[in-house]
Design an enzyme around this catalytic site. Structure first.
Site, short mmCIF file in Angstrom:
data_model
loop_
_atom_site.label_atom_id
_atom_site.label_comp_id
_atom_site.label_asym_id
_atom_site.label_seq_id
_atom_site.Cartn_x
_atom_site.Cartn_y
_atom_site.Cartn_z
N ASN A 1 -4.40 6.38 -0.51
CA ASN A 1 -3.64 6.79 0.68
C ASN A 1 -3.00 8.16 0.51
OD1 ASN A 1 -4.37 4.49 1.98
ND2 ASN A 1 -2.41 3.44 1.77
N HIS B 1 -3.08 -3.43 -5.36
CA HIS B 1 -3.37 -3.03 -3.98
C HIS B 1 -4.84 -3.28 -3.66
CE1 HIS B 1 -3.88 0.33 -0.81
NE2 HIS B 1 -3.62 -0.82 -0.22
N GLU C 1 -6.22 -0.98 -6.65
CA GLU C 1 -5.34 -0.03 -7.34
C GLU C 1 -4.30 -0.83 -8.11
OE1 GLU C 1 -5.28 4.00 -4.65
OE2 GLU C 1 -4.16 2.31 -3.85
N SER D 1 0.82 -1.21 0.00
CA SER D 1 0.00 0.00 0.00
C SER D 1 0.85 1.26 0.00
CB SER D 1 -0.90 0.02 1.23
OG SER D 1 -0.11 0.04 2.40
#
Length: 601
Positions: free
Chosen positions: A506, A456, A468, A435
């Site tokens: 993130n 991800h 992702e 991540s």
């Protein structure tokens, strides 16, 4: 000399004037009238006043159709509203709420005129979300009765109201307006005077970063929006939300925030200026980040940037079997997802016992799905039969796709990729679920970096729809195509992004969480008020502190450090309060204490 508000008895706020009858002013008028208040709607434009009454008429008619109002209640509500184009109509008001355009000049003029019109005890509230309440109050003849009353759009639906006081505001005025907000069925949050207050102060920094991410061509507008909706459970993606708010409005708010904070994260992304000055202000103009059917429409239509149906022209590699490396929650969740998609899965861990335990965890998860009626017992048994546990990565010899889901430690991952390079057959796709670590560093640990890509998944993998897909500069086109096809088969929504810290979700989520921590650290607002503001004002499924405690403060700090190290932006430096809590072992729910305390299980 003006009589201090503290010496003047406050009238009950039964008659309210709303100055400015745009979308927000009309919505506030409806909320007040519905709660039994006499409302005087004032706008310099007769057309705007007429439009407000028409909007109120159709909105209340819809409420009757949906049985939220009776016909008699609707008639009484409409009878409580009158409009005027003359500010002197506010003379009898107990409270005036100003929702004129975000301009000091305009608002100052309104407040100066009101000083000569309203009674000494009348409270004056500004609906600004970007300008200084202190500055507006200081220019008034009676600054102690001036405060901020920030409703959220659409006002009838949104429960949050920020009650903004400054150093000049009398506590009685704050108390009276807070009581009114509760009587209106709203949840008032008390905040101090700074641009954006709580909700917009956190929201607009995030929206600005999303605009900058799009401007840098890091990801498409559709992928950025889908990532934040599916990865964070948000009702709208950031670029669609900017179009709804108005790109010009967002730029004004960010300019005001940057003027105060000098934080680069608040400096409006250049694309906001370009779109604003071109008149492409979002839904209201029919075009912003997206193109709409007509000005004011919510319906997005195809334009030159809309991705082609069918996507990539590159043929992917054939995938029949998948290897999942790891034995934790994420690994077992990913193995379950692939098995549900019909793939033969080899679940390999460092020992046979760990692999068997991971398969047993999947069995329990499938049993819960059966109990909830999401799948049949037969389908659950067939899914579990597709998973073969193994105590060695040698079992990956024949898999077409190997996915690692081991600890978030670059050295451990690189060692694993070196092993996969040796045991996996030529042409197998090798994927990392990292991540925050560089995918290319995993790729370089192999002799076939072109076969390595990031996938991800989000936790819990069986429930979360987003993946992702992270290409490095070395990833082959057919490897990228393969992963896209696989995501479709396992019913996940794939978004494409490049190999940089945080990817999409993130990189946008954690600076927002960090800024929330800074608000508490600076004693600007409480944990509860910030969590309430973001849930009620932003539609977030969890407040930032609830989320931080669930994610884990140590995990959050590690991601913040990675983002800060990659982008070198001072605004991304982890909040000291976060570092202190982690150092004290307060890591969130898993330790029983983080920002809040939890009962030990």
């Amino acid at each position: 000399m003006a009589t201090p508000l503290s010496d003047t008895p406050l009238s009950p706020l039964t008659t309210v004037a709303v100055v400015g009858l745009g979308t927000m002013g009309t919505g506030i008028t409806e909320v007040l009238a519905k709660a039994g208040r006499q409302v005087i709607g004032i706008d310099i434009s007769e057309a705007a006043a007429a439009q407000a009454l028409a909007a109120l008429d159709s909105s209340t008619a819809r409420a009757v159709e949906r049985e939220r109002l009776t016909e008699q209640e609707r008639t009484e509500l409409l009878a409580r509203v009158r409009t005027s184009t003359d500010l002197r109509a506010a003379a009898d008001a107990d409270l005036v709420i100003e929702v004129a355009p975000e301009s000091y000049e305009t608002k100052h003029q309104i407040f100066r005129e009101l000083d000569g019109i309203v009674r000494p005890e009348t409270i004056l509230a500004t609906g600004t979300n970007a300008l200084s309440v202190t500055r507006l109050a200081a220019d008034s003849a009676r600054p102690e009765r001036v405060l901020g009353l920030h409703f959220f759009n659409p006002a009838p639906a949104m429960r949050l109201v920020e009650v903004v006081s400054c150093v000049l505001t009398a506590p009685q005025a704050v108390a009276a307006v807070t009581d009114l907000a509760i009587e209106l069925g709203k949840e008032p949050v008390a905040v101090g005077d700074r641009p954006g207050f709580v909700a917009d102060g956190l929201l607009f920094g995030y929206l600005n970063q999303a605009a900058a991410m799009y401007e840098a061509k890091y990801a498409s507008r559709e992928d950025i929006d889908a990532a934040m909706r599916l990865g964070c459970g948000l009702p709208m993606g950031p670029l669609a939300l900017l179009d709804l708010i108005g790109i010009d409005t967002a730029r004004t708010v960010l300019d005001a925030m940057y003027a105060e904070s000098r934080d680069r994260l608040h400096a409006p992304a250049p694309i906001l200026k370009q779109l604003s000055e071109a008149g492409l202000t979002g839904r209201k103009s029919g075009r912003g980040f997206y193109t709409y059917e007509a000005p004011g429409s919510a319906t997005v239509v195809r334009d030159a940037l809309t991705p082609l149906e069918g996507g990539t022209l590159t043929q992917g590699r054939s995938v029949h079997s998948v290897g999942v490396a790891g034995s934790g929650t994420m690994a077992s969740g990913i193995a379950e997802v692939f098995a549900k998609g019909g793939y033969q899965v080899v679940l390999a861990a460092r020992s046979e016992e760990k692999a068997q335990a991971a398969k047993a965890r999947i069995g329990k998860s499938l049993a819960r799905s059966v109990d909830k009626g999401r799948m049949t017992a037969e389908a659950a048994a067939q899914t579990l039969d597709l998973i073969t546990p193994a105590g060695s990565y040698e079992a990956f010899a024949e898999v077409d796709l190997a996915v690692e889901a081991v600890a978030e430690d670059l050295e451990i991952k690189q060692q694993l990729f070196a092993t996969l390079d040796k045991v996996c057959k030529p042409g197998a796709v090798l994927a990392t679920t990292t991540s925050s670590l560089p995918v290319v560093a995993c790729a370089r640990a192999t002799s076939r970096p072109q076969d390595v890509i990031g996938m991800h998944f989000f936790n819990p993998a069986p429930a979360m729809k987003l993946v992702e897909v992270v290409r490095t500069v070395l990833t082959a086109d057919d490897v990228h195509a393969t992963v896209g096809e696989v995501c479709g088969k396992i019913k996940k929504h794939a978004v494409d992004c490049g190999d940089r810290a945080g990817f999409i979700v993130n990189a946008l989520l954690f600076p927002y969480l960090n800024n929330a921590i800074k608000m508490v650290q600076e004693h600007y607002a409480s944990l509860d008020d910030i969590d309430a503001a973001m849930k009620l004002g932003g539609g977030y499924p969890m407040g930032p502190f609830e989320l931080l405690d669930v994610v884990g403060l140590d995990v959050s700090l590690a991601i913040e450090k990675v983002l800060h190290r990659e982008f070198r932006d001072p605004g991304l430096a982890p909040a000291p309060l976060l570092e202190h809590l982690v150092a004290a072992g307060c890591l969130g729910r898993k330790t029983g204490r983080g920002f809040r305390e939890y009962a030990r299980r």
